[in-house]
Scaffold this active site. Structure first.
Site, PDB file in Angstrom:
ATOM      1  N   SER A   1      41.796  44.272  39.432  1.00 51.07           N
ATOM      2  CA  SER A   1      43.023  44.110  40.231  1.00 51.07           C
ATOM      3  C   SER A   1      44.204  44.232  39.278  1.00 51.07           C
ATOM      4  O   SER A   1      44.038  44.068  38.060  1.00 51.07           O
ATOM      5  CB  SER A   1      43.011  42.710  40.857  1.00 51.07           C
ATOM      6  OG  SER A   1      44.289  42.361  41.343  1.00 51.07           O
TER       7      SER A   1
ATOM      8  N   TYR B   1      41.204  33.243  40.097  1.00 52.74           N
ATOM      9  CA  TYR B   1      41.093  34.646  40.539  1.00 52.74           C
ATOM     10  C   TYR B   1      41.698  35.585  39.499  1.00 52.74           C
ATOM     11  O   TYR B   1      41.079  36.558  39.075  1.00 52.74           O
ATOM     12  CB  TYR B   1      41.785  34.833  41.893  1.00 52.74           C
ATOM     13  CG  TYR B   1      41.731  36.279  42.353  1.00 52.74           C
ATOM     14  CD1 TYR B   1      40.539  36.821  42.830  1.00 52.74           C
ATOM     15  CD2 TYR B   1      42.852  37.107  42.279  1.00 52.74           C
ATOM     16  CE1 TYR B   1      40.472  38.160  43.217  1.00 52.74           C
ATOM     17  CE2 TYR B   1      42.793  38.436  42.675  1.00 52.74           C
ATOM     18  CZ  TYR B   1      41.604  38.951  43.145  1.00 52.74           C
ATOM     19  OH  TYR B   1      41.537  40.277  43.524  1.00 52.74           O
TER      20      TYR B   1
HETATM   21  N1  LIG Z   1      42.733  43.763  49.036  1.00 48.91           N
HETATM   22  C1  LIG Z   1      43.500  43.524  47.977  1.00 48.91           C
HETATM   23  O1  LIG Z   1      44.722  43.289  48.072  1.00 48.91           O
HETATM   24  C2  LIG Z   1      42.876  43.599  46.606  1.00 48.91           C
HETATM   25  C3  LIG Z   1      43.738  43.771  45.503  1.00 48.91           C
HETATM   26  C4  LIG Z   1      43.188  43.840  44.235  1.00 48.91           C
HETATM   27  C5  LIG Z   1      41.822  43.745  44.052  1.00 48.91           C
HETATM   28  N2  LIG Z   1      41.003  43.557  45.127  1.00 48.91           N
HETATM   29  C6  LIG Z   1      39.545  43.434  44.866  1.00 48.91           C
HETATM   30  O2  LIG Z   1      38.875  44.424  45.622  1.00 48.91           O
HETATM   31  C7  LIG Z   1      37.533  43.989  45.850  1.00 48.91           C
HETATM   32  C8  LIG Z   1      37.192  44.225  47.318  1.00 48.91           C
HETATM   33  O3  LIG Z   1      38.013  43.375  48.095  1.00 48.91           O
HETATM   34  P1  LIG Z   1      38.597  43.805  49.520  1.00 48.91           P
HETATM   35  O4  LIG Z   1      40.059  43.837  49.405  1.00 48.91           O
HETATM   36  O5  LIG Z   1      37.884  44.975  50.034  1.00 48.91           O
HETATM   37  O6  LIG Z   1      38.245  42.477  50.344  1.00 48.91           O
HETATM   38  P2  LIG Z   1      37.269  42.205  51.588  1.00 48.91           P
HETATM   39  O7  LIG Z   1      37.605  43.109  52.701  1.00 48.91           O
HETATM   40  O8  LIG Z   1      37.352  40.740  51.808  1.00 48.91           O
HETATM   41  O9  LIG Z   1      35.821  42.596  51.035  1.00 48.91           O
HETATM   42  C9  LIG Z   1      35.094  41.746  50.169  1.00 48.91           C
HETATM   43  C10 LIG Z   1      33.639  42.168  50.185  1.00 48.91           C
HETATM   44  O10 LIG Z   1      32.903  41.304  49.291  1.00 48.91           O
HETATM   45  C11 LIG Z   1      31.728  40.864  49.967  1.00 48.91           C
HETATM   46  N3  LIG Z   1      31.301  39.555  49.477  1.00 48.91           N
HETATM   47  C12 LIG Z   1      32.026  38.409  49.475  1.00 48.91           C
HETATM   48  N4  LIG Z   1      31.270  37.393  49.026  1.00 48.91           N
HETATM   49  C13 LIG Z   1      30.036  37.916  48.746  1.00 48.91           C
HETATM   50  C14 LIG Z   1      28.823  37.369  48.254  1.00 48.91           C
HETATM   51  N5  LIG Z   1      28.712  36.064  47.962  1.00 48.91           N
HETATM   52  N6  LIG Z   1      27.757  38.183  48.087  1.00 48.91           N
HETATM   53  C15 LIG Z   1      27.850  39.496  48.408  1.00 48.91           C
HETATM   54  N7  LIG Z   1      28.982  40.094  48.860  1.00 48.91           N
HETATM   55  C16 LIG Z   1      30.056  39.293  49.025  1.00 48.91           C
HETATM   56  C17 LIG Z   1      32.133  40.795  51.437  1.00 48.91           C
HETATM   57  O11 LIG Z   1      30.995  40.927  52.280  1.00 48.91           O
HETATM   58  P3  LIG Z   1      30.253  39.736  53.051  1.00 48.91           P
HETATM   59  O12 LIG Z   1      31.285  38.744  53.473  1.00 48.91           O
HETATM   60  O13 LIG Z   1      29.595  40.462  54.189  1.00 48.91           O
HETATM   61  O14 LIG Z   1      29.274  39.207  52.059  1.00 48.91           O
HETATM   62  C18 LIG Z   1      33.004  42.051  51.562  1.00 48.91           C
HETATM   63  O15 LIG Z   1      32.187  43.175  51.797  1.00 48.91           O
HETATM   64  C19 LIG Z   1      37.474  42.535  45.407  1.00 48.91           C
HETATM   65  O16 LIG Z   1      36.857  42.453  44.152  1.00 48.91           O
HETATM   66  C20 LIG Z   1      38.947  42.132  45.316  1.00 48.91           C
HETATM   67  O17 LIG Z   1      39.150  41.106  44.375  1.00 48.91           O
HETATM   68  C21 LIG Z   1      41.498  43.497  46.393  1.00 48.91           C
END
Ligand SMILES: NC(=O)c1ccc[n+]([C@@H]2O[C@H](COP(=O)([O-])OP(=O)(O)OC[C@H]3O[C@@H](n4cnc5c(N)ncnc54)[C@H](OP(=O)(O)O)[C@@H]3O)[C@@H](O)[C@H]2O)c1
Length: 258
Positions: free
Chosen positions: A139, A152
């Protein structure tokens, strides 16, 4: 059979879209997350749209046994990977002294330990085959301290440092490691982290699909660090110039829980 891409956190957001991008490039995919119904639904969509093979795999990646079982399962199927995408992760906004330890611990287990363990489990296979790609999702938070999201931000700094270090170790092996740094992006992340109302997440955000295309292309080039978007690139550059105390004060203002 084409070697598949294994994507963690493929049930929503960036991971879901990365699965779509990989399938559109004719990669078979292994989809990992806890919500199996979503993975099965995505499998149907990807197989119908792109004629690739898709394996949904339900796992809570905070559990070490689940991670080892995932490696054993891929090996039992005789599935050497094309790429490992460590995308699953979450955040949480709260004054650290008042945080729920279980939640903070799960964040460390998922954002840091699972990503490191899966890399350790699958890397020898990549090195043995003389090719492979690792895409670790960090991130822009990796570049600065994040008051009220202390764990985080620190977890993402770990991801970037770890991935850059192994990318250097891997020179000459045919295996690359890329850190993807999205800024605020549309997904379930803001609601999960309870930051949807934060100024940073208001207005028009990049979609998960845009970030996924950018991340996939960076992985294919073997780029070391890929920051999504010009604004985020400027921001992360400026963090190299400002004292961390000043950065922490700025983020404290921006992230103060209401
Ligand atoms: N969106 C943003 O603004 C942003 C910015 C910077 C970085 N990121 C990073 O991008 C990545 C993806 O996030 P996103 O934005 O796509 O968020 P998201 O829509 O909440 O997706 C998170 C994913 O992680 C999975 N997950 C959560 N806990 C888990 C566990 N215990 N075991 C296996 N899978 C798990 C969830 O699936 P289940 O709940 O089905 O397990 C979901 O598929 C993350 O690493 C986040 O830190 C996001």
């Amino acid at each position: 059979m084409a070697k598949p891409v294994l994507i963690t956190g493929a049930s929503s957001g960036i991971g879901y879209e990365l699965a779509r991008v990989c399938a559109a490039h004719q990669h078979d995919v292994i989809l990992v997350a806890r919500r199996e119904d979503r993975l099965k639904d995505l499998k149907e969509k990807l197989e119908a749209a792109h004629g690739v093979q898709v394996w949904p795999y339900q796992a809570d990646l905070t559990e070490a046994t689940a991670r080892q079982a995932l490696l054993d399962w891929t090996q039992s199927l005789g599935l050497p990977l094309y790429a490992l995408v460590n995308n699953a992760g979450f955040g949480h906004l709260q004054f650290f002294a008042e945080t729920d330890w279980e939640r903070q611990n799960a964040m460390v287990q998922l954002n840091i330990v699972a990503l490191t363990h899966l890399t350790r489990l699958f890397l020898p296979g990549f090195i043995a085959q003389g090719q492979g790609r690792i895409l670790n999702v960090a991130s822009t938070a990796a570049f600065l301290p994040g008051p009220y999201m202390a764990v985080y931000y620190a977890s993402k700094a770990y991801v970037m440092s770890f991935t850059e270090a192994i990318a250097s170790e891997l020179e000459g092996t045919g295996v690359t490691a890329t850190t993807l740094c999205p800024g605020p992006t549309e997904s379930e992340f803001p609601d999960q982290a309870q930051i949807g109302e934060m100024e940073l997440f208001k207005g028009k955000l990049p979609s998960s699909a845009e970030v996924a295309v950018f991340g996939y292309e960076a992985m294919e080039r073997g780029q070391r660090i890929a920051v999504h978007g010009i604004t985020n690139q400027m921001l992360t550059l400026s963090t190299r110039l400002l004292p961390s105390k000043q950065l922490a004060a700025m983020m404290k203002k921006l992230q103060k829980p209401g």
